[in-house]
Design a protein around this motif. Structure first.
Motif, PDB file in Angstrom:
ATOM      1  N   GLU A  48       0.825  -1.203   0.000  1.00  0.00           N
ATOM      2  CA  GLU A  48       0.000   0.000   0.000  1.00  0.00           C
ATOM      3  C   GLU A  48       0.863   1.258   0.000  1.00  0.00           C
ATOM      4  O   GLU A  48       0.517   2.268  -0.623  1.00  0.00           O
ATOM      5  N   ALA A  49       1.986   1.198   0.707  1.00  0.00           N
ATOM      6  CA  ALA A  49       2.916   2.332   0.726  1.00  0.00           C
ATOM      7  C   ALA A  49       3.465   2.588  -0.671  1.00  0.00           C
ATOM      8  O   ALA A  49       3.604   3.743  -1.093  1.00  0.00           O
ATOM      9  N   PHE A  50       3.764   1.523  -1.385  1.00  0.00           N
ATOM     10  CA  PHE A  50       4.274   1.648  -2.756  1.00  0.00           C
ATOM     11  C   PHE A  50       3.214   2.273  -3.659  1.00  0.00           C
ATOM     12  O   PHE A  50       3.522   3.166  -4.464  1.00  0.00           O
ATOM     13  N   ARG A  51       1.967   1.837  -3.526  1.00  0.00           N
ATOM     14  CA  ARG A  51       0.886   2.389  -4.349  1.00  0.00           C
ATOM     15  C   ARG A  51       0.670   3.875  -4.034  1.00  0.00           C
ATOM     16  O   ARG A  51       0.432   4.687  -4.937  1.00  0.00           O
ATOM     17  N   LEU A  57       3.332  10.529  -6.933  1.00  0.00           N
ATOM     18  CA  LEU A  57       4.169  10.845  -8.087  1.00  0.00           C
ATOM     19  C   LEU A  57       3.303  11.244  -9.275  1.00  0.00           C
ATOM     20  O   LEU A  57       3.578  12.239  -9.963  1.00  0.00           O
ATOM     21  N   ALA A  58       2.245  10.473  -9.519  1.00  0.00           N
ATOM     22  CA  ALA A  58       1.360  10.752 -10.651  1.00  0.00           C
ATOM     23  C   ALA A  58       0.605  12.067 -10.471  1.00  0.00           C
ATOM     24  O   ALA A  58       0.440  12.841 -11.415  1.00  0.00           O
ATOM     25  N   GLU A  59       0.175  12.337  -9.244  1.00  0.00           N
ATOM     26  CA  GLU A  59      -0.646  13.517  -8.984  1.00  0.00           C
ATOM     27  C   GLU A  59       0.169  14.803  -8.933  1.00  0.00           C
ATOM     28  O   GLU A  59      -0.253  15.847  -9.446  1.00  0.00           O
ATOM     29  N   HIS A  60       1.353  14.719  -8.317  1.00  0.00           N
ATOM     30  CA  HIS A  60       2.118  15.935  -8.038  1.00  0.00           C
ATOM     31  C   HIS A  60       3.417  16.056  -8.834  1.00  0.00           C
ATOM     32  O   HIS A  60       4.051  17.117  -8.795  1.00  0.00           O
ATOM     33  N   THR A  63       6.949  12.326  -5.441  1.00  0.00           N
ATOM     34  CA  THR A  63       6.449  11.694  -4.222  1.00  0.00           C
ATOM     35  C   THR A  63       6.542  12.644  -3.042  1.00  0.00           C
ATOM     36  O   THR A  63       5.625  12.751  -2.224  1.00  0.00           O
ATOM     37  N   LEU A  64       7.669  13.362  -2.946  1.00  0.00           N
ATOM     38  CA  LEU A  64       7.886  14.277  -1.829  1.00  0.00           C
ATOM     39  C   LEU A  64       6.763  15.292  -1.695  1.00  0.00           C
ATOM     40  O   LEU A  64       6.338  15.605  -0.574  1.00  0.00           O
ATOM     41  N   LYS A  65       6.281  15.825  -2.796  1.00  0.00           N
ATOM     42  CA  LYS A  65       5.239  16.853  -2.741  1.00  0.00           C
ATOM     43  C   LYS A  65       3.995  16.318  -2.037  1.00  0.00           C
ATOM     44  O   LYS A  65       3.404  16.993  -1.186  1.00  0.00           O
ATOM     45  N   GLY A  66       3.592  15.104  -2.378  1.00  0.00           N
ATOM     46  CA  GLY A  66       2.442  14.489  -1.722  1.00  0.00           C
ATOM     47  C   GLY A  66       2.687  14.238  -0.251  1.00  0.00           C
ATOM     48  O   GLY A  66       1.789  14.418   0.588  1.00  0.00           O
ATOM     49  N   MET A  67       3.906  13.850   0.091  1.00  0.00           N
ATOM     50  CA  MET A  67       4.247  13.603   1.492  1.00  0.00           C
ATOM     51  C   MET A  67       4.271  14.899   2.289  1.00  0.00           C
ATOM     52  O   MET A  67       3.878  14.926   3.458  1.00  0.00           O
ATOM     53  N   TYR A 142      10.300  23.652  -3.886  1.00  0.00           N
ATOM     54  CA  TYR A 142       9.672  22.326  -3.821  1.00  0.00           C
ATOM     55  C   TYR A 142       8.438  22.206  -4.716  1.00  0.00           C
ATOM     56  O   TYR A 142       7.520  21.439  -4.448  1.00  0.00           O
ATOM     57  N   GLU A 143       8.462  22.954  -5.790  1.00  0.00           N
ATOM     58  CA  GLU A 143       7.439  22.827  -6.834  1.00  0.00           C
ATOM     59  C   GLU A 143       8.077  22.045  -7.973  1.00  0.00           C
ATOM     60  O   GLU A 143       8.952  22.543  -8.675  1.00  0.00           O
ATOM     61  N   PRO A 144       7.680  20.788  -8.179  1.00  0.00           N
ATOM     62  CA  PRO A 144       8.394  19.925  -9.125  1.00  0.00           C
ATOM     63  C   PRO A 144       7.918  20.052 -10.569  1.00  0.00           C
ATOM     64  O   PRO A 144       6.801  20.506 -10.848  1.00  0.00           O
ATOM     65  N   LYS A 145       8.800  19.668 -11.482  1.00  0.00           N
ATOM     66  CA  LYS A 145       8.356  19.408 -12.848  1.00  0.00           C
ATOM     67  C   LYS A 145       7.274  18.340 -12.774  1.00  0.00           C
ATOM     68  O   LYS A 145       7.373  17.448 -11.941  1.00  0.00           O
ATOM     69  N   PRO A 146       6.239  18.385 -13.601  1.00  0.00           N
ATOM     70  CA  PRO A 146       6.038  19.260 -14.757  1.00  0.00           C
ATOM     71  C   PRO A 146       5.247  20.536 -14.464  1.00  0.00           C
ATOM     72  O   PRO A 146       4.683  21.128 -15.380  1.00  0.00           O
ATOM     73  N   SER A 147       5.210  20.983 -13.221  1.00  0.00           N
ATOM     74  CA  SER A 147       4.461  22.186 -12.879  1.00  0.00           C
ATOM     75  C   SER A 147       4.951  23.389 -13.673  1.00  0.00           C
ATOM     76  O   SER A 147       6.156  23.651 -13.727  1.00  0.00           O
ATOM     77  N   PRO A 148       4.057  24.143 -14.291  1.00  0.00           N
ATOM     78  CA  PRO A 148       4.460  25.370 -14.983  1.00  0.00           C
ATOM     79  C   PRO A 148       5.203  26.335 -14.058  1.00  0.00           C
ATOM     80  O   PRO A 148       6.074  27.085 -14.495  1.00  0.00           O
ATOM     81  N   GLU A 149       4.854  26.314 -12.771  1.00  0.00           N
ATOM     82  CA  GLU A 149       5.528  27.189 -11.807  1.00  0.00           C
ATOM     83  C   GLU A 149       7.009  26.846 -11.702  1.00  0.00           C
ATOM     84  O   GLU A 149       7.860  27.742 -11.612  1.00  0.00           O
TER      85      GLU A 149
END
Length: 220
Positions: A48-51, A57-60, A63-67, A142-149
Motif C-alpha cells: 500500500e505504501a508503494f501504491r 508521483l502521478a498527482e504531483h 512523491t515528496l510533494k504528496g508527502m 519544492y514545486e516539481p516538474k512538470p508544474s508550470p511554476e
C-alpha cells in the motif's frame, strides 16, 4: 538524420535516468528507499505504501510533494535518505563527456532531486565541470516538474530564452510545459522511440550518440 540544433545555445538537462541510463538500476534503488520512507511515515503495509508513493508521483510530479502536503514531511528529512546511497551503479561515459563538451553556450541541470544528490551524481559521472549550474527542487521552492511554476522559476533564475533552449528528459510529461514555452524537446530512454506526443520534437534511446551527431552552432 541528425537533429538540427544550430539554433540552440542553452542546453537544459534532467539528471536521473537522463544523464545515465535507466538500465543502470540506480533509480530503482532510490524507489526502494522512497517506499521504505512512505511505509515508515504512514504505517501502511509495504504494498500500500508503494501504491501511495506512485499515486503521489502521478498527482504531483514528485512523491515528496504528496508527502509534504498530506503528511507534513520535512523535505530535508526525505532527501537525506538518498545521501548515502551507493553510486557504484553509475559509471563514467567518455562518449557522453565528449558529446557534452562540444555543445556551445550554457549547460544547466533541471532536476526534481535536491542539491546534494545532484552534486553526488554529477561528480560520480565525472560531469560536474561541464555544467554552469544546477536548478534543483529546493531552488523551485519544492514545486516539481512538470508544474508550470517550476519552469517559470527556473526560467527566471537563468534568464532562459525558450527559442534557443533544448530540454532533455526521460519523463515524457515533463517535456510538455517546455514545448509550450517554445523550447526544443528531446525524450531520452529506451521508451522514447514509442512516443507519439506532438510536444516531443526529438527522441533518442541514449544521450551521447544523439548529442555527438547533432548539428550545432559553430564556435564564433
Amino acid at each position: 538524420m541528425s537533429a538540427d540544433l544550430r539554433h540552440i545555445d542553452t542546453w537544459l538537462f534532467d539528471l536521473d535516468n537522463t544523464l545515465y541510463p535507466a538500465e543502470s538500476g540506480f533509480m530503482a534503488k532510490m524507489v526502494v528507499r522512497m517506499t521504505d520512507f512512505v511505509e515508515k511515515v504512514t504505517g501502511l503495509p509495504r504494498d500500500e505504501a508503494f501504491r501511495l508513493q506512485k499515486a503521489y508521483l502521478a498527482e504531483h510530479g514528485l512523491t515528496l510533494k504528496g508527502m509534504m502536503l498530506n503528511h507534513g514531511v520535512d523535505p530535508a528529512e526525505f532527501h537525506a535518505i538518498f545521501h548515502d546511497l551507493s553510486l557504484e551503479a553509475l559509471a563514467h561515459e567518455p562518449q557522453l563527456l565528449a558529446a557534452l563538451e562540444r555543445l556551445p553556450g550554457r549547460r544547466l541541470i533541471f532536476t526534481n532531486a535536491d542539491d546534494v544528490h545532484a552534486e553526488r551524481v554529477l561528480e560520480r559521472l565525472g560531469l560536474s565541470h561541464l555544467f554552469d549550474d544546477v536548478f534543483h527542487i529546493g531552488s523551485a521552492n519544492y514545486e516539481p516538474k512538470p508544474s508550470p511554476e517550476a519552469f517559470a522559476l527556473m526560467s527566471a533564475a537563468h534568464s532562459i530564452n525558450p527559442a534557443v533552449t533544448a530540454f532533455f528528459e526521460d519523463a515524457e510529461r515533463n517535456l510538455a510545459p517546455a514545448a509550450e514555452l517554445g523550447m526544443t524537446t528531446v525524450l531520452v530512454g529506451a521508451h522514447a522511440a514509442g512516443s507519439t506526443a506532438q510536444f516531443v520534437h526529438h527522441r533518442t534511446e541514449t544521450l551521447a550518440p544523439f548529442l555527438a551527431g547533432a548539428q550545432i552552432r559553430e564556435a564564433a
